[in-house]
Design an enzyme around this catalytic site. Structure first.
Site, PDB file in Angstrom:
ATOM      1  N   HIS A   1      -3.728  -4.890  -0.400  1.00  0.00           N
ATOM      2  CA  HIS A   1      -3.299  -5.496   0.871  1.00  0.00           C
ATOM      3  C   HIS A   1      -3.351  -7.011   0.744  1.00  0.00           C
ATOM      4  O   HIS A   1      -4.433  -7.600   0.882  1.00  0.00           O
ATOM      5  CB  HIS A   1      -4.220  -5.047   2.008  1.00  0.00           C
ATOM      6  CG  HIS A   1      -4.027  -3.625   2.420  1.00  0.00           C
ATOM      7  ND1 HIS A   1      -3.137  -3.245   3.403  1.00  0.00           N
ATOM      8  CD2 HIS A   1      -4.594  -2.482   1.964  1.00  0.00           C
ATOM      9  CE1 HIS A   1      -3.174  -1.929   3.545  1.00  0.00           C
ATOM     10  NE2 HIS A   1      -4.046  -1.451   2.674  1.00  0.00           N
TER      11      HIS A   1
ATOM     12  N   CYS B   1       0.846  -1.193   0.000  1.00  0.00           N
ATOM     13  CA  CYS B   1       0.000   0.000   0.000  1.00  0.00           C
ATOM     14  C   CYS B   1       0.887   1.251   0.000  1.00  0.00           C
ATOM     15  O   CYS B   1       1.649   1.472  -0.932  1.00  0.00           O
ATOM     16  CB  CYS B   1      -0.985  -0.047   1.157  1.00  0.00           C
ATOM     17  SG  CYS B   1      -2.353   1.134   0.974  1.00  0.00           S
TER      18      CYS B   1
ATOM     19  N   GLU C   1      -2.470  -9.144   2.880  1.00  0.00           N
ATOM     20  CA  GLU C   1      -2.862  -9.719   4.173  1.00  0.00           C
ATOM     21  C   GLU C   1      -4.364  -9.634   4.411  1.00  0.00           C
ATOM     22  O   GLU C   1      -4.869 -10.268   5.333  1.00  0.00           O
ATOM     23  CB  GLU C   1      -2.095  -9.017   5.303  1.00  0.00           C
ATOM     24  CG  GLU C   1      -2.606  -7.651   5.709  1.00  0.00           C
ATOM     25  CD  GLU C   1      -2.210  -6.508   4.790  1.00  0.00           C
ATOM     26  OE1 GLU C   1      -2.526  -5.348   5.111  1.00  0.00           O
ATOM     27  OE2 GLU C   1      -1.565  -6.773   3.745  1.00  0.00           O
TER      28      GLU C   1
END
Length: 210
Positions: free
Chosen positions: A192, A80, A194
């Site tokens: 992202h 990001c 994750e």
């Protein structure tokens, strides 16, 4: 076991990123000093917030030169804002120099689509990524399916100077916006991983194998 060092400049919640790497069996360390950055086996730079403030926090912790020295020598992933800060400068609020690991500039997302409709900014949610003139073979995205979705939250994007650095794009009102970059051991994701489910975990696993 792979060892991963997350760069912490005091502005972001690293917990989700840490959990994702640990879920895949990695040993995670947190770096807050130049010495820890330089000693890392592989570096992950998750960024949140505004570009100028984040660069100021890195400077205050004497981390800028350490990252510039370490990043070319080992696997490095920016996430990001962390990906945006890999570039030379950003137009967010004021023109601010970045880490300069890759040539290019961070710019505001287009406010209007190619057909003139007003776009919603920040861009939040799931989007499909696709190659942009570069093969994904032997890259971080080699295992990504043609039908995919990754989770984004951002108002700015990286405009790469060198087309071959732009690994993937997504469609934003007809504009092809940078989703991922890679040059040698340097990789970056605007999305992202994750927060992107199984697809994101596969990408993290690919980074652990670089």
């Amino acid at each position: 076991m792979s060892k991963v060092t997350l760069i912490d400049y005091g502005a972001g919640n690293l917990l989700n990123v840490q959990r994702a790497f640990e879920h895949l069996g990695a040993q995670v360390e947190i770096a807050t000093t130049p010495e820890q950055v330089l000693a890392a086996d592989r570096l992950v730079f998750p960024g949140v917030g505004a570009f100028p403030q984040a660069m100021a926090e890195l400077q205050a912790r004497n981390l800028v030169e350490a990252i510039r020295e370490a990043a070319p020598q080992k696997p490095f992933m920016g996430i990001c804002l962390g990906m945006q800060m890999m570039f030379e400068q950003s137009e967010e609020f004021v023109l601010t120099p970045g880490l300069g690991l890759l040539p290019g500039q961070v710019k505001p997302l287009p406010h209007f689509s190619m057909t003139g409709e007003e776009m919603t900014i920040p861009h939040m949610g799931w989007a499909k990524i696709r190659p942009q003139g570069v093969s994904w073979q032997n890259t971080l995205l080699a295992g990504v399916a043609e039908e995919n979705a990754f989770y984004f939250v951002h108002s700015y994007y990286a405009e790469t100077t060198e087309p071959q650095d732009q690994l993937a794009v997504f469609d934003f009102g007809g504009h092809a916006i940078t989703a991922a970059v890679q040059r040698d051991n340097l990789v970056g994701c605007q999305f992202h991983p994750e927060k992107s489910g199984a697809g994101g975990l596969r990408l993290i696993e690919a980074f652990l194998q670089i």
